[in-house]
Design a protein around this motif. Structure first.
Motif, PDB file in Angstrom:
ATOM      1  N   LEU A   1     -20.768 -28.311   4.349  1.00 33.99           N
ATOM      2  CA  LEU A   1     -19.727 -28.084   3.349  1.00 33.99           C
ATOM      3  C   LEU A   1     -19.924 -28.982   2.133  1.00 33.99           C
ATOM      4  N   GLU A   2     -20.230 -30.255   2.366  1.00 32.58           N
ATOM      5  CA  GLU A   2     -20.372 -31.205   1.266  1.00 32.58           C
ATOM      6  C   GLU A   2     -21.607 -30.899   0.407  1.00 32.58           C
ATOM      7  N   LEU A   3     -22.685 -30.459   1.049  1.00 30.25           N
ATOM      8  CA  LEU A   3     -23.880 -30.120   0.287  1.00 30.25           C
ATOM      9  C   LEU A   3     -23.640 -28.885  -0.576  1.00 30.25           C
ATOM     10  N   ARG A   4     -22.989 -27.883   0.008  1.00 31.84           N
ATOM     11  CA  ARG A   4     -22.710 -26.670  -0.760  1.00 31.84           C
ATOM     12  C   ARG A   4     -21.783 -26.954  -1.944  1.00 31.84           C
ATOM     13  N   ALA A   5     -20.834 -27.872  -1.743  1.00 32.07           N
ATOM     14  CA  ALA A   5     -19.886 -28.205  -2.812  1.00 32.07           C
ATOM     15  C   ALA A   5     -20.450 -29.194  -3.823  1.00 32.07           C
ATOM     16  N   GLY A   6     -21.634 -29.755  -3.559  1.00 32.43           N
ATOM     17  CA  GLY A   6     -22.221 -30.734  -4.464  1.00 32.43           C
ATOM     18  C   GLY A   6     -21.545 -32.086  -4.419  1.00 32.43           C
ATOM     19  N   GLU A   7     -20.806 -32.361  -3.349  1.00 32.90           N
ATOM     20  CA  GLU A   7     -20.103 -33.640  -3.237  1.00 32.90           C
ATOM     21  C   GLU A   7     -20.993 -34.736  -2.665  1.00 32.90           C
ATOM     22  N   ILE A   8     -22.060 -34.335  -1.985  1.00 34.97           N
ATOM     23  CA  ILE A   8     -23.060 -35.257  -1.432  1.00 34.97           C
ATOM     24  C   ILE A   8     -24.426 -34.663  -1.739  1.00 34.97           C
ATOM     25  N   GLU A   9     -25.409 -35.533  -1.963  1.00 32.97           N
ATOM     26  CA  GLU A   9     -26.766 -35.074  -2.262  1.00 32.97           C
ATOM     27  C   GLU A   9     -27.736 -35.593  -1.204  1.00 32.97           C
ATOM     28  N   LEU A  10     -28.732 -34.763  -0.868  1.00 36.09           N
ATOM     29  CA  LEU A  10     -29.807 -35.221   0.015  1.00 36.09           C
ATOM     30  C   LEU A  10     -30.708 -36.185  -0.750  1.00 36.09           C
ATOM     31  N   LEU A  11     -31.047 -37.267  -0.100  1.00 40.95           N
ATOM     32  CA  LEU A  11     -31.983 -38.235  -0.668  1.00 40.95           C
ATOM     33  C   LEU A  11     -33.322 -38.021   0.033  1.00 40.95           C
ATOM     34  N   HIS A  12     -34.312 -37.587  -0.706  1.00 43.88           N
ATOM     35  CA  HIS A  12     -35.580 -37.195  -0.100  1.00 43.88           C
ATOM     36  C   HIS A  12     -36.462 -38.426   0.128  1.00 43.88           C
ATOM     37  N   VAL A  13     -36.150 -39.142   1.200  1.00 47.57           N
ATOM     38  CA  VAL A  13     -36.884 -40.338   1.586  1.00 47.57           C
ATOM     39  C   VAL A  13     -38.147 -39.921   2.336  1.00 47.57           C
ATOM     40  N   GLU A  14     -39.255 -40.638   2.091  1.00 46.25           N
ATOM     41  CA  GLU A  14     -40.498 -40.299   2.785  1.00 46.25           C
ATOM     42  C   GLU A  14     -40.289 -40.367   4.308  1.00 46.25           C
ATOM     43  N   HIS A  15     -41.008 -39.503   5.010  1.00 48.61           N
ATOM     44  CA  HIS A  15     -40.956 -39.394   6.471  1.00 48.61           C
ATOM     45  C   HIS A  15     -39.623 -38.835   6.981  1.00 48.61           C
ATOM     46  N   THR A  16     -38.859 -38.204   6.106  1.00 50.71           N
ATOM     47  CA  THR A  16     -37.626 -37.547   6.547  1.00 50.71           C
ATOM     48  C   THR A  16     -37.674 -36.085   6.115  1.00 50.71           C
ATOM     49  N   PRO A  17     -36.911 -35.209   6.750  1.00 51.70           N
ATOM     50  CA  PRO A  17     -35.926 -35.490   7.800  1.00 51.70           C
ATOM     51  C   PRO A  17     -36.558 -35.962   9.104  1.00 51.70           C
ATOM     52  N   VAL A  18     -35.795 -36.734   9.845  1.00 50.83           N
ATOM     53  CA  VAL A  18     -36.205 -37.171  11.177  1.00 50.83           C
ATOM     54  C   VAL A  18     -35.652 -36.140  12.162  1.00 50.83           C
ATOM     55  N   ILE A  19     -36.549 -35.582  12.954  1.00 52.00           N
ATOM     56  CA  ILE A  19     -36.164 -34.460  13.814  1.00 52.00           C
ATOM     57  C   ILE A  19     -35.989 -34.905  15.263  1.00 52.00           C
ATOM     58  N   ARG A  20     -34.815 -34.670  15.794  1.00 50.34           N
ATOM     59  CA  ARG A  20     -34.581 -34.764  17.244  1.00 50.34           C
ATOM     60  C   ARG A  20     -34.465 -33.348  17.786  1.00 50.34           C
ATOM     61  N   THR A  21     -34.071 -33.242  19.037  1.00 45.55           N
ATOM     62  CA  THR A  21     -33.793 -31.917  19.602  1.00 45.55           C
ATOM     63  C   THR A  21     -32.417 -31.922  20.245  1.00 45.55           C
ATOM     64  N   TRP A  22     -31.762 -30.772  20.189  1.00 46.96           N
ATOM     65  CA  TRP A  22     -30.542 -30.549  20.945  1.00 46.96           C
ATOM     66  C   TRP A  22     -30.912 -30.058  22.334  1.00 46.96           C
ATOM     67  N   ASN A  23     -30.174 -30.528  23.339  1.00 45.12           N
ATOM     68  CA  ASN A  23     -30.396 -30.116  24.719  1.00 45.12           C
ATOM     69  C   ASN A  23     -29.114 -29.583  25.335  1.00 45.12           C
ATOM     70  N   VAL A  24     -29.253 -28.596  26.199  1.00 44.14           N
ATOM     71  CA  VAL A  24     -28.144 -28.179  27.055  1.00 44.14           C
ATOM     72  C   VAL A  24     -28.436 -28.770  28.433  1.00 44.14           C
ATOM     73  N   VAL A  25     -27.467 -29.518  28.982  1.00 50.67           N
ATOM     74  CA  VAL A  25     -27.709 -30.372  30.144  1.00 50.67           C
ATOM     75  C   VAL A  25     -26.696 -30.052  31.238  1.00 50.67           C
ATOM     76  N   HIS A  26     -27.169 -30.032  32.481  1.00 56.74           N
ATOM     77  CA  HIS A  26     -26.243 -29.938  33.620  1.00 56.74           C
ATOM     78  C   HIS A  26     -26.808 -30.720  34.800  1.00 56.74           C
ATOM     79  N   LEU A  27     -25.937 -31.079  35.729  1.00 61.43           N
ATOM     80  CA  LEU A  27     -26.357 -31.829  36.908  1.00 61.43           C
ATOM     81  C   LEU A  27     -27.228 -30.963  37.804  1.00 61.43           C
ATOM     82  N   GLN A  28     -28.308 -31.533  38.297  1.00 61.91           N
ATOM     83  CA  GLN A  28     -29.172 -30.793  39.220  1.00 61.91           C
ATOM     84  C   GLN A  28     -28.471 -30.485  40.538  1.00 61.91           C
ATOM     85  N   SER A  29     -27.521 -31.331  40.906  1.00 64.32           N
ATOM     86  CA  SER A  29     -26.865 -31.181  42.213  1.00 64.32           C
ATOM     87  C   SER A  29     -25.804 -30.095  42.226  1.00 64.32           C
TER      88      SER A  29
END
Length: 322
Positions: A250-278
């Motif tokens: 929302l903030e990016l679309r509205a221009g209220e916050i700007e992305l700062l293009h820092v070297e080596h970014t974006p830093v990528i993680r992953t989302w996981n869906v997790v459940h107990l094995q038991s």
């Protein structure tokens, strides 16, 4: 204890969770007197007080804390039995309990809405944990069937399946001098005030690791426990921040916050869906697990692409927080 009922146990665990008879009554769709009666009957069966009541303040007694551990186990066993019976009936009905870290609240409800359109017989209950540790506790106690998080818990035997990329970026208020540079070296952040998540946050852990890898000592101006508060502080010109891209649409679309293009970014993680094995998943939980593995990546990629496409090459360190 032979006359203790599961209804009493469910009421007790909800009061223990809310630490309020009124809020527990609202959650259970009961009246406060009905909740009070159930607790009094349970305490009479156990011959011990489970709660200390001082005006509107409610706290567990020592007996209540011990009983809560066993009550949660009993409810988890009953849930397993209900799930097994649903499997035998081949029904995608019942209750689906999904837990998530706070950053995931920006997209999981929309995916759940799409899931419910396809599975109208499923009642969805969502629990947003304040911290990753709280989500792990909900998963361990059986209060949620599935958890949406970044780094899976090592302290539990779980099945964790990645379903989408999770980019993190640096942001600045509009007009910040570093925005004019286009490509910002990491070293130029060293003297910039940073508004960051608290130490227990997965986002904070990822940021700390990023700076360690690039041998930069960040200048921490403020720590805050809320993404929303951090965004407001950035918009007010109080500093830069490092946040999940999923929190910024929302903030990016509205221009209220700007992305700062820092070297080596974006830093990528992953989302996981997790459940107990038991634990065997209910048909409803299995259906949602399949849905998010099939649909989650495409949906998130479509929403991230306009912003990621504008930045420099991404970095992808192993692992990631929740």
């Amino acid at each position: 204890m032979k006359n203790v009922t599961f209804r009493q146990i469910r009421v007790f665990t909800e009061v223990a969770r809310q630490l309020s008879f009124v809020r527990a009554a609202e959650a259970l769709h009961l009246t406060p007197p009905a909740v009070t009666m159930q607790i009094k009957e349970l305490e009479a069966q156990l011959e011990l007080p489970l709660f200390d009541r001082q005006g509107r303040k409610v706290a567990l007694t020592t007996a209540g804390e011990y009983f809560l551990v066993h009550a949660r186990r009993l409810l988890a066993v009953m849930k397993d039995a209900e799930d097994a019976m649903q499997r035998l009936r081949h029904l995608e009905t019942g209750v689906l309990n999904v837990g998530l870290v706070s950053t995931a609240k920006y997209f999981v409800p929309r995916l759940l809405a799409r899931f419910r359109d396809e599975h109208p017989g499923v009642e969805v209950r969502l629990q947003v944990a304040g911290t990753r540790d709280q989500l792990v506790a909900l998963l361990n106690s059986g209060e949620v069937d599935l958890a949406i998080m970044g780094r899976p818990p090592r302290e539990l035997a779980t099945r964790a399946e990645p379903f989408a990329a999770h980019p993190h970026v640096f942001v600045a208020p509009p007009g910040h001098p570093l925005l004019a540079l286009g490509h910002v070296p990491v070293t130029m952040l060293e003297n910039q005030p940073l508004i960051v998540r608290e130490g227990a946050s997965g986002t904070r852990a990822l940021m700390d690791r990023f700076f360690q890898e690039h041998r930069v000592t960040p200048r921490i101006a403020m720590e805050m426990p809320s993404n929303e508060t951090i965004k407001q502080a950035v918009m007010a010109g109080m500093g830069l921040s490092f946040l999940s891209l999923h929190t910024l649409g929302l903030e990016l679309r509205a221009g209220e916050i700007e992305l700062l293009h820092v070297e080596h970014t974006p830093v990528i993680r992953t989302w996981n869906v997790v459940h107990l094995q038991s634990r065997l998943l209910s048909p409803a939980a299995e259906a949602f697990r399949y849905f998010i593995l099939e649909e989650g990546e495409a949906w998130l990629a479509a929403h991230d692409r306009p912003w990621i496409g504008a930045g420099p090459e991404a970095a992808a360190p192993p692992g990631g927080g929740g």
